[in-house]
Design a protein around this motif. Structure first.
Motif, mmCIF file in Angstrom:
data_model
loop_
_atom_site.group_PDB
_atom_site.id
_atom_site.type_symbol
_atom_site.label_atom_id
_atom_site.label_comp_id
_atom_site.label_asym_id
_atom_site.label_seq_id
_atom_site.Cartn_x
_atom_site.Cartn_y
_atom_site.Cartn_z
ATOM 1 N N ILE A 46 11.016 -0.900 3.823
ATOM 2 C CA ILE A 46 12.323 -1.524 3.622
ATOM 3 C C ILE A 46 12.246 -2.615 2.545
ATOM 4 O O ILE A 46 13.133 -2.735 1.691
ATOM 5 C CB ILE A 46 12.846 -2.110 4.958
ATOM 6 N N ASN A 92 11.354 -10.214 5.026
ATOM 7 C CA ASN A 92 11.287 -8.839 5.525
ATOM 8 C C ASN A 92 9.986 -8.530 6.251
ATOM 9 O O ASN A 92 9.983 -7.758 7.202
ATOM 10 C CB ASN A 92 11.449 -7.881 4.332
ATOM 11 N N VAL A 111 13.826 2.960 11.145
ATOM 12 C CA VAL A 111 13.868 3.376 9.738
ATOM 13 C C VAL A 111 12.550 4.110 9.478
ATOM 14 O O VAL A 111 11.503 3.698 9.998
ATOM 15 C CB VAL A 111 13.988 2.146 8.800
ATOM 16 N N THR A 149 9.568 4.470 7.953
ATOM 17 C CA THR A 149 8.604 3.775 7.092
ATOM 18 C C THR A 149 7.215 3.930 7.709
ATOM 19 O O THR A 149 7.079 4.497 8.789
ATOM 20 C CB THR A 149 8.912 2.271 7.010
HETATM 21 N N1 LIG Z 1 10.885 0.619 10.266
HETATM 22 C C1 LIG Z 1 11.673 0.375 11.301
HETATM 23 O O1 LIG Z 1 12.078 1.291 12.035
HETATM 24 C C2 LIG Z 1 12.149 -1.033 11.602
HETATM 25 C C3 LIG Z 1 13.084 -1.223 12.638
HETATM 26 C C4 LIG Z 1 13.511 -2.520 12.942
HETATM 27 C C5 LIG Z 1 13.016 -3.585 12.212
HETATM 28 N N2 LIG Z 1 12.101 -3.365 11.210
HETATM 29 C C6 LIG Z 1 11.607 -4.549 10.484
HETATM 30 O O2 LIG Z 1 11.772 -4.363 9.083
HETATM 31 C C7 LIG Z 1 10.715 -5.032 8.380
HETATM 32 C C8 LIG Z 1 10.037 -4.079 7.395
HETATM 33 O O3 LIG Z 1 9.484 -2.983 8.114
HETATM 34 P P1 LIG Z 1 8.945 -1.663 7.391
HETATM 35 O O4 LIG Z 1 9.063 -0.567 8.384
HETATM 36 O O5 LIG Z 1 9.579 -1.511 6.057
HETATM 37 O O6 LIG Z 1 7.381 -2.034 7.211
HETATM 38 P P2 LIG Z 1 6.248 -1.270 6.384
HETATM 39 O O7 LIG Z 1 6.738 0.015 5.806
HETATM 40 O O8 LIG Z 1 5.064 -1.231 7.284
HETATM 41 O O9 LIG Z 1 5.957 -2.275 5.147
HETATM 42 C C9 LIG Z 1 5.372 -3.492 5.389
HETATM 43 C C10 LIG Z 1 5.281 -4.310 4.091
HETATM 44 O O10 LIG Z 1 4.783 -5.609 4.408
HETATM 45 C C11 LIG Z 1 3.529 -5.858 3.768
HETATM 46 N N3 LIG Z 1 2.683 -6.554 4.730
HETATM 47 C C12 LIG Z 1 2.205 -6.060 5.901
HETATM 48 N N4 LIG Z 1 1.506 -7.005 6.531
HETATM 49 C C13 LIG Z 1 1.539 -8.116 5.765
HETATM 50 C C14 LIG Z 1 0.989 -9.414 5.884
HETATM 51 N N5 LIG Z 1 0.225 -9.756 6.931
HETATM 52 N N6 LIG Z 1 1.235 -10.324 4.912
HETATM 53 C C15 LIG Z 1 1.992 -10.002 3.837
HETATM 54 N N7 LIG Z 1 2.530 -8.772 3.663
HETATM 55 C C16 LIG Z 1 2.300 -7.838 4.611
HETATM 56 C C17 LIG Z 1 3.006 -4.462 3.402
HETATM 57 O O11 LIG Z 1 2.203 -4.488 2.225
HETATM 58 P P3 LIG Z 1 0.593 -4.704 2.273
HETATM 59 O O12 LIG Z 1 0.095 -3.879 3.414
HETATM 60 O O13 LIG Z 1 0.113 -4.250 0.936
HETATM 61 O O14 LIG Z 1 0.398 -6.167 2.476
HETATM 62 C C18 LIG Z 1 4.318 -3.736 3.084
HETATM 63 O O15 LIG Z 1 4.743 -4.060 1.789
HETATM 64 C C19 LIG Z 1 9.777 -5.571 9.462
HETATM 65 O O16 LIG Z 1 10.071 -6.927 9.703
HETATM 66 C C20 LIG Z 1 10.117 -4.748 10.668
HETATM 67 O O17 LIG Z 1 9.831 -5.415 11.885
HETATM 68 C C21 LIG Z 1 11.666 -2.116 10.887
#
Ligand SMILES: NC(=O)c1ccc[n+]([C@@H]2O[C@H](COP(=O)([O-])OP(=O)(O)OC[C@H]3O[C@@H](n4cnc5c(N)ncnc54)[C@H](OP(=O)(O)O)[C@@H]3O)[C@@H](O)[C@H]2O)c1
Length: 311
Positions: free
Chosen positions: A67, A139, A219, A221
């Motif tokens: 996201i 995020n 979402v 991801t």
């Molecule tokens: N996907 C869903 O269904 C969903 C639903 C509700 C809420 N959300 C929320 O939406 C947000 C984004 O989720 P997403 O699904 O897009 O996540 P994602 O695909 O796992 O992406 C995570 C991003 O954060 C970075 N990251 C991970 N750990 C980190 C750390 N310790 N320090 C700095 N950067 C870090 C990762 O890059 P690197 O690994 O290179 O650092 C990557 O760019 C989150 O807050 C999640 O809780 C997601």
């Protein structure tokens, strides 16, 4: 009281009003997402108005995947220059290059690990320097690797979850909100912490700062990569790009949003049922996903709690 006809009309009125306000509240969010998404089709310049409303720079945490990455592209498409923050230098540089090649905006990258709490914020603060951050998208988030019981989660993961989902979000707001206040404009998008976001909105609205709470459903991801089931329904589980396209359109228009129209529909139906039914459905869903994870990773069934009932 029920035998007295003089009470009947007021009781019916109270019932109707309660139902009306309940339905209005539940439908409002969905209607607003529709409005936010449709507005650019009818109002010229709506697509580029974020730079005028808030300013030219956005900082997005966790912006090399999912996201956050999609948000970075969506905001760059609207003319904002982007500060990308996550842990991996190489992924940061690659994402920055892609954005600069696709849109004529500037980028800056900052490598920081948010599980390190305030140390990460110090790095961000130092690297940002005097650059004005006009839109802050908090995020980055961490979840359990797959649906687990609390005692199964390694303690280190729990500490990281609190640092990433709560502490650093709070510190990032603290770091940038005063400058937004001084400039009389700015926007913050928080995922995860609802009450904190609502309080911050109340405090800073009068200074021209928008504080939005974004609460997506699923979402597609890498966070949900543990389950194939969560990659099947494109209607209810959009990919990150599709999600960000809708979610960014709600910025400056909605204080609270799921960010996506089919998530609005889900939210509407979820809010119709009592909390204990919601809890039951949520628990059942997580047990199903947990069982999928064990099956897909060939983990023997004896790791499952015998009392878990999953269809
Ligand atoms: N996907 C869903 O269904 C969903 C639903 C509700 C809420 N959300 C929320 O939406 C947000 C984004 O989720 P997403 O699904 O897009 O996540 P994602 O695909 O796992 O992406 C995570 C991003 O954060 C970075 N990251 C991970 N750990 C980190 C750390 N310790 N320090 C700095 N950067 C870090 C990762 O890059 P690197 O690994 O290179 O650092 C990557 O760019 C989150 O807050 C999640 O809780 C997601």
């Amino acid at each position: 009281m029920w035998d007295c006809p003089q009470y009947a009309a007021p009781m019916v009125l109270i019932g109707i009003l309660t139902l009306f306000f309940f339905l209005f509240d539940a439908l409002w969010s969905l209607l607003q997402v529709c409005r936010a998404v449709l507005a650019p089709l009818f109002i010229p310049n709506e697509e580029t108005s974020l730079t005028k409303k808030y300013g030219p720079w956005a900082l997005i945490t966790g912006s090399t995947d999912g996201i956050g990455r999609a948000y970075a592209f969506e905001l760059a498409k609207r003319g904002l220059s982007i500060v990308l923050v996550s842990r991996n230098e190489e992924k940061l540089k690659k994402t920055a290059r892609e954005i600069e090649m696709k849109f004529s905006v500037k980028t800056k990258t900052i490598a920081a690990d948010f599980s390190q709490g305030s140390e990460a914020i110090e790095i961000v603060k130092k690297e940002v320097g005097k650059l004005p951050i006009d839109i802050l998208v908090n995020n980055v988030g961490k979840n359990y690797e797959y649906p687990m019981y609390l005692t199964e989660v390694p303690e280190k993961d729990l500490v990281d979850i609190v640092n990433i989902n709560v502490l650093t979000v709070t510190l990032m707001c603290r770091c940038f909100i005063d400058d937004m206040k001084k400039r009389g404009r700015g926007a913050i998008v928080n995922s995860y912490i609802k009450s904190f976001t609502a309080a911050l909105r109340f405090e800073y609205r009068r200074y021209g700062v928008t504080v939005q709470h974004l609460a997506p459903m699923f979402v597609d991801t890498k966070m949900n990569a543990f389950s194939k089931r969560l990659q099947r329904s494109k209607f209810y589980i959009p990919n990150a790009e599709e999600y960000a396209r809708y979610a960014v359109a709600t910025l400056g228009k909605l204080d609270e949003s799921t960010g996506y129209w089919t998530h609005g529909i889900q939210c509407f139906f979820i809010s119709m049922v009592p909390v204990w039914i919601r809890t039951y459905i949520g628990a059942h869903m997580n047990l199903t996903l947990r069982k999928d994870y064990f099956r897909e990773n060939h983990i023997p069934n004896d790791r499952l709690n015998r009392k878990e009932k999953v269809c």
